[in-house]
Enzyme design. Structure first.
Site, PDB file in Angstrom:
ATOM      1  N   CYS A  95       0.660  -1.299  -0.052  1.00  0.00           N
ATOM      2  CA  CYS A  95      -0.099   0.160   0.016  1.00  0.00           C
ATOM      3  C   CYS A  95       0.743   1.325   0.094  1.00  0.00           C
ATOM      4  CB  CYS A  95      -0.941  -0.051   1.173  1.00  0.00           C
ATOM      5  SG  CYS A  95      -2.209  -1.224   1.304  1.00  0.00           S
TER       6      CYS A  95
ATOM      7  N   GLU B  41      -5.415   5.625  -8.106  1.00  0.00           N
ATOM      8  CA  GLU B  41      -4.960   4.935  -9.255  1.00  0.00           C
ATOM      9  C   GLU B  41      -3.972   5.857 -10.340  1.00  0.00           C
ATOM     10  OE1 GLU B  41      -8.074   1.337 -10.777  1.00  0.00           O
ATOM     11  OE2 GLU B  41      -8.584   3.416 -10.743  1.00  0.00           O
TER      12      GLU B  41
END
Length: 1363
Positions: free
Chosen positions: A166, A1297
């Site tokens: 992450c 994204e």
């Protein structure tokens, strides 16, 4: 058997976080992690891989030494550590450091405050790795108050074996370095302890206080118990007798023995033979071998070797050092480094070329710290002898002239390591006793020459994708040479030992013929060429070895570097991982807006401390209900075949199977469905033809997850292959057979401009070229998991780690044939998703639900990492063919593409890819643009959404074409990018739906600003100068822009104010680690803050965001596409506006009557007046603004090693337009994490399959995501505050994204460096005669073998021949 019967039985006694455990019976095959997670309340240690490769399960193991009265502490991988091996030990998990009730530890607080936890699944393991490093550093001495003696370099390496998907690691490194006394806290990144301005200057006093002795790792009762049992421990033999789970129901048992001597061990091993033959015996030290070679069978006897003095001794004298076989790698490293205060150690360490210190350095790159702490030297050597195991240790010890001692029955043997490795595998009565490394001190009189007469050189080599370790080498080597100086000044090689390993051999070898050839000679160029020729005749990778030519080129490079060092009398410079000497540095530039307080504030993520402390609950942390069963998939290993039968009767473990669920168990009203989307569905089971390898065939149900997994893995599937059609694997095969999925017309990208006109006016054309892009696995830290619980009235409550509870609810209902309202799907948080838990999570939830519905018992499933990788799918592979027309200055006038997308066996989200690919491909003004898409149906597992699906490919395709044009013209790619950058006119033409306001087009401004701030032009000059002066290192740099369309999601929201004035919030979006809950909380506080005196601060502390529940909040949709956070904020804003409208009249009444006003009094009055204090809203974006464009740019600089193909990312500078960030800290984390995940796609992550299409990159051993040592060493990120955008949610933009696409800058920079290398290669006569060195395609990922191939597998020979 009589010998074993005499052993004394004892209970297993140990402590966990100070709590005493006394177990009379236990399964010896149970891991410490399994016990913690199933038998205790401590869920902080997570199962991420089961291989010791990810660090999610790290705990601290403490032992009390009765002799020294010292506590020996080390981080261990609890998934590999067997429970019985912690007898009389103390285990500390992250819960033992602190918690929400008694107060968090400073490690928890700093991880939270430095924004170093996103999904949080890896965070407990990170915390424990750091805690272990702090304890080790602070054993002696007094560090400065609030700091540790841990250095910044050590802090960075403390978590180098831990994986995170992450964060991008930068924030984690800053949290770790904040404990180091030598850290410059001014350089630490964005945090919640101090700001970046002058008024909020960094101050150590603002950090949570670190107290070295705050945690007691060994409880007093355990010390006392150890003291009391001392005599019995020293004088008697210990055994822990345990129940054995087996198909034999007669009550048979297996045993765990702890012998105290070699004689006892030998007698015990001889006794393990009964009327049925030899029992299955497992010798145990750290059990780390099970991370490599999985134990599918249970053993009858486990023998712990760590209590045998002969096997744990370390003995050193002037002639060398000897290790007992059970000595851990970490202890061996300590001994090899020596003690400066010891006279003998000083003598042995007197030479800077000391063999011991260099072996220690090399061993520190083997595995990770928490594996080295338990893995034994002997275990590694035995694996290298027994299996084709790529051991670094055996290679370096072989070169050092090591020997081993072993015993068979009562006979003892002492042989060289070389002889040992050549022997066939030994029988059951074999015991490895010790390993001895001789001293090679240059001044040793045994060497025969004085220091003035001879030179001595020992070097070790390894080529691995991870410099700090935690990755197997592609090849390794170690060389020892003794030279004598002649009167002429030449050095003659008198003694030479050359060892090579991991290149595809059965084991490490000495190249005796090469040694003989080189000894007695002086090193010259011609001699090196002959030596390389002889080496290539000797080193022969066995058939089936991956990258055999690359591995051969590596051993040539190693040898060349060593011989070159001899010839020029300087130490070798090809040190793998040398770039890691410079610490990670970073800079974050953000602007905070107070216009919508607390919106825009960089507040820390909700629940980050609880994630760090292990209190945050994920699906697999939910306590198992009574009578809970466990499920595992049996999947096919072949495509296009029929199943004749599945045999579960071949092993004793099959008796543990409770039930087998197949297609026949689907209820009459149900249907065979596992998942689906708008575009199609896929079956849960084959009906009847198996379509692809990895397709689930059946569901095994057992009493534990381990038993279910083992039974499923041992299942023997009999296939029928007669008359089956040939499988289709490639897009080319699909095209030939016209095997396609339909693309809805509204998702087919439109043509822009006139292609014929654009082609005709160009000076030059590239008529045909192609790009191949592979797949990428999500590698979320939490694998797919679900828990289904039967409820009254044919209902089910299902807990699933998913990105769309709504979808899972519907598919489950269809499968078992009940109304949707019978299925309640709950998701609290997800341990990483990246698109992989949008649709691919559904089959797991359906499987659990079907089993629970049939058996009427709770059923849960937690996929092991291999199964998850084999059946889940990943990013779409594709082949791109293109034609492009351009002028002499690089201006492109037309681009025509054909894109063949490999969708796998079902549609999933594949039909949206054409629109996604084209959206990012259009970031340049191509003049005219046309793209033909075909979605190919193949017999591979379904490909699915993965962060930026199609978008990262589209953006990269554009860059590859730009690079191709620039290479053809022999001009700088940056100039080609700039000349084709969109104008306002062209961007409106290419993005007519997404482009709204001219002032939003910030890309030219971004690039201009970044080029200046990153000193781009000067660095280009510096790089060219560097490349001109360095033969084996080349650098490259690249600036890459992005234009990324985002589409705003539809999301529901609900806000309720309870009687005590606290606030509960529900949203359709799922917390995946992206900070959605945090932004939502800020939005609620902002809107309801209109009713408060303090602009919402009082309200902020009262808000709780709760789990998603498919029956409580409907139409939740998907959490995907980067905009769910802002849409969720918009939804709760609408709901809060309703509440404000209801409450404002009451506020006005209160304030008109009294100056005293509080939130609590407002709500009390509202309750009294029967105001509805709950409001729901469904946010649907305005059709005129439901999409918008994201802009950004990145400059990356790399260095490649032409001898190994290794890449160092020196620096990356990112500038990203986030509008007005809702939370800069959250968005910064998203930007960094996405960028590093993109580095994995472009540089590291090889996704491989076998000939049947079965995924073979199926674990941490074979699939390498980025780690701390592979990210940019200087990582600078600036968030551009681009002003007010009236059509955005408070002027914000998404960040999940788009930054992924910026990582193409690293790939393009590598291409720039390779281009320089190829110039020299071709000028030296290398490369194909008909090949243009400037024009080449750099595959994705650009792994070490790929880079080396383009720089020339034979570049060493070419260089030497040129000389």
């Amino acid at each position: 058997m009589e010998a074993a019967a005499r052993w004394k039985m004892r209970n297993l006694v140990f402590a966990v976080n100070g709590q005493r455990f006394d177990l009379p019976t236990v399964d010896p095959s149970m891991s410490l992690l399994e016990f913690l997670r199933t038998e205790t309340v401590y869920k902080g240690a997570k199962l991420g891989c089961g291989e010791g490769g990810c660090g999610a399960c790290v705990v601290l193991l403490s032992r009390y030494d009765l002799v020294s009265r010292q506590i020996d502490e080390s981080a261990v991988s609890s998934c590999l550590t067997l429970l019985c091996s912690v007898h009389l030990c103390s285990v500390t998990t992250t819960e033992g450091l602190g918690n929400s009730r008694e107060g968090f530890h400073s490690i928890h607080q700093r991880f939270s405050g430095f924004h170093a936890s996103q999904c949080g699944f890896c965070t407990p393991g990170m915390c424990m790795s750091l805690f272990s490093a702090l304890r080790a550093a602070d054993k002696s001495g007094n560090p400065p108050v609030g700091f540790s003696k841990l250095t910044s370099s050590e802090a960075e390496k403390a978590v180098s074996g831990n994986l995170c998907r992450c964060t991008g690691y930068r924030s984690i490194v800053d949290a770790c370095k904040s404990f180091s006394a030598d850290a410059d806290i001014e350089d630490l990144g964005l945090n919640s302890f101090w700001g970046k301005g002058e008024e909020d200057s960094a101050d150590v006093k603002k950090l949570p206080v670190y107290e070295r002795d705050a945690v007691k790792t060994i409880p007093d009762f355990l010390k006392a118990e150890i003291e009391e049992s001392r005599n019995s421990i020293l004088q008697s033999r210990d055994e822990i007798r345990c129940n054995k789970f087996t198909t034999n129901l007669s009550g048979s048992s297996c045993s765990w023995f702890r012998p105290n001597s070699i004689d006892d061990l030998q007698a015990l091993m001889k006794s393990q033979c009964d009327d049925e033959g030899q029992k299955r015996v497992k010798l145990v030290v750290g059990n780390t071998c099970s991370g490599v070679y999985k134990d599918l069978d249970e053993y009858d006897v486990y023998i712990d070797l760590r209590n045998i003095p002969e096997l744990t001794m370390i003995r050193r004298d002037g002639s060398g050092i000897e290790f007992g076989a059970a000595v851990t790698i970490s202890k061996a490293i300590e001994a090899l480094k020596g003690n400066e205060e010891d006279e003998l150690d000083r003598q042995l360490q007197s030479n800077e070329n000391n063999v011991f210190s260099k072996i220690a350095t090399h061993l520190s790159k083997v595995a990770s710290q928490f594996v080295r702490n338990t893995a034994s030297m002997g275990g590694n050597i035995i694996m290298a002898q027994k299996y084709p195991f790529a051991s670094d240790i055996s290679t370096v010890l072989l070169a050092a002239g090591s020997s081993v001692s072993f015993q068979i029955d009562s006979d003892k043997f002492n042989v060289t390591l070389e002889e040992f490795l050549e022997k066939p595998p030994f029988g059951p009565n074999f015991i490895l006793l010790s390993i001895r490394i001789p001293s090679w001190n240059q001044d040793d009189p045994n060497n025969g020459k004085s220091a003035e007469e001879s030179d001595f050189l020992f070097e070790t080599y390894r080529a691995s994708p991870r410099p700090f370790g935690n990755a197997v080498s592609y090849a390794n080597a170690a060389f020892l040479a003794q030279m004598s100086a002649q009167k002429s000044g030449q050095l003659i090689v008198e003694k030479l030992q050359l060892a090579f390993g991991a290149y595809g051999s059965e084991h490490s070898i000495r190249t005796r013929n090469l040694e003989k050839y080189l000894m007695g000679k002086s090193i010259t160029t011609s001699l090196m060429l002959e030596a390389i020729k002889l080496l290539k005749e000797t080193i022969l990778p066995k058939e089936g070895t991956s990258h055999p030519t690359y591995r051969l080129s590596l051993v040539v490079s190693f040898l060349y570097d060593f011989l070159q060092s001899i010839s020029i009398r300087i130490p070798h410079t090809m040190v793998e991982g040398a770039h890691c000497k410079s610490l990670l540095s970073s800079k974050q530039t953000v602007k905070f807006s107070g216009d919508y307080f607390p919106i825009g504030e960089p507040i820390k993520k909700i629940g980050a401390e609880m994630q760090a402390s292990g209190e945050a609950m994920y699906v697999d942390d939910i306590p198992s209900p009574k009578d809970c069963l466990y499920a595992a998939f049996v999947y096919s290993k072949k495509p296009m075949v029929l199943v004749k039968g599945i045999d579960f009767k071949s092993t004793p473990e099959s008796g543990n199977i409770i039930s087998i669920i197949t297609i026949n168990d689907i209820p009459d009203k149900g249907i065979n469905i596992a998942s689906g989307s708008l575009f199609g569905k896929e079956p849960l089971f084959p009906d009847p033809l198996i379509q692809f390898a990895g397709e689930p065939l059946a569901i095994v149900i057992a009493k534990t997850q381990k038993l279910a997994n083992v039974a499923a893995a041992q299942a023997h599937v009999e296939y029928a292959t007669d008359n089956s059609a040939s499988p289709i694997f490639s897009v080319d095969q699909a095209v030939k057979s016209s095997n396609f999925f339909d693309i809805p017309p509204y998702l087919i990208p439109r043509q822009v401009g006139d292609i014929s006109k654009g082609m005709s006016k160009a000076n030059l054309k590239i008529i045909t070229a192609n790009i191949d892009l592979g797949s990428q696995y999500h590698f979320y830290m939490e694998t797919q998991t679900a828990l289904a619980i039967p409820d009254e009235g044919n209902c089910l409550v299902v807990y699933s780690s998913c990105q769309s509870p709504m979808l899972s609810q519907g598919i489950i209902a269809k499968c078992i044939g009940v109304p949707y309202h019978n299925i309640r799907l709950i998701t609290r948080r997800v341990g990483g998703g990246f698109g992989g838990k949008a649709i691919r999570s559904v089959p797991v939830a359906v499987a659990c639900s079907l089993a629970a519905y049939k058996l009427q018992r709770p059923v849960r499933m937690y996929l092991d990492r291999k199964t998850d990788m084999v059946i889940t799918g990943g990013r779409h592979p594709m082949t791109i063919n293109y034609s492009v027309a351009f002028s002499y200055d690089g201006n492109i006038t037309a681009l025509c593409l054909e894109v063949l997308i490999n969708a796998g066996i079902s549609e999933d989200i594949s039909p949206i890819l054409p629109n996604n690919i084209a959206g990012d491909l259009k970031k340049y003004d191509w003049g005219a643009f046309s793209c033909d898409f075909k979605i190919c149906k193949t017999n591979l597992l379904t490909k699915t959404a993965m962060r930026g699906p199609g978008e990262i490919q589209g953006s990269y395709i554009a860059e590859a074409i730009i690079e191709h044009v620039a290479s053809t013209l022999s001009i700088d790619p940056h100039s080609v990018r700039m000349i084709n950058l969109h104008s306002l006119k062209s961007i409106k033409m290419f993005y007519e739906k997404e482009f709204i306001e001219p002032e939003e087009y910030t890309l030219p401004q971004i690039i201009e600003k970044l080029v200046v701030s990153a000193n781009f032009k000067q660095r280009i000059k510096d790089i060219r100068e560097f490349n001109g002066h360095n033969r084996w290192k080349k650098r490259g740099i690249s600036c890459v822009p992005i234009v990324h369309p985002l589409y705003v999601m539809k999301v529901p929201g609900k806000v309720s104010i309870l009687d005590d004035s606290s606030i509960v919030v529900e949203v359709g979006g799922i917390e995946l680690g992206q900070g959605l809950w945090t932004k939502v909380k800020q939005m609620v506080a902002f809107v309801l803050g209109k009713l408060c005196k303090d602009s919402g601060q009082e309200v902020m502390d009262r808000i709780r965001i709760i789990q998603a529940d498919s029956l409580s909040l409907i139409q939740g949709g998907f959490t995907a596409g980067s905009t769910t956070s802002e849409s969720s904020c918009a939804a709760v804003r609408l709901a809060c506006d309703i509440l404000v409208d209801r409450l404002m009249p009451i506020k006005e009444t209160i304030t008109s009557q009294s100056d005293s006003f509080s939130w609590s009094s407002l709500i009390s009055k509202a309750l009294f007046e029967s105001v509805n204090l709950s409001a729901s809203a469904y946010y649907v974006p305005d059709p005129n603004s439901q999409s918008y464009l994201i802009y950004g740019a990145a400059i990356s600089e790399v260095e490649i090693d032409l001898l190994t193909g290794g890449t160092i990312i020196f620096r990356s500078d990112l500038l990203y337009d986030c509008g007005q960030s809702l939370n800069p800290a959250v968005d910064l984390g998203q930007i960094e994490g996405a960028f590093v995940q993109g580095i994995g796609f472009f540089m590291l992550e090889e996704y491989s399959m076998n000939a049947d299409g079965l995924v073979t990159s199926d674990g941490t051993w074979t699939y390498k995501i980025p780690t701390i040592d592979t990210i940019p060493r200087q990582f600078n990120v600036e968030i551009l505050n681009s002003g007010v955008h009236k059509n955005r949610v408070l002027s914000s933009k998404g960040s999940g994204e788009p930054p992924l696409l910026l990582s193409a800058s690293v790939h393009c920079a590598v291409r720039d460096a390779i281009k320089e290398a190829r110039k020299e290669l071709f000028s030296n006569g290398g490369g194909a005669e008909d090949e243009d060195p400037r024009v080449f395609q750099l595959p994705v990922p650009a792994t070490m073998p790929v880079v080396k191939e383009l720089c020339g597998f034979d570049n060493v020979e070419t260089h030497l021949m040129k000389k």
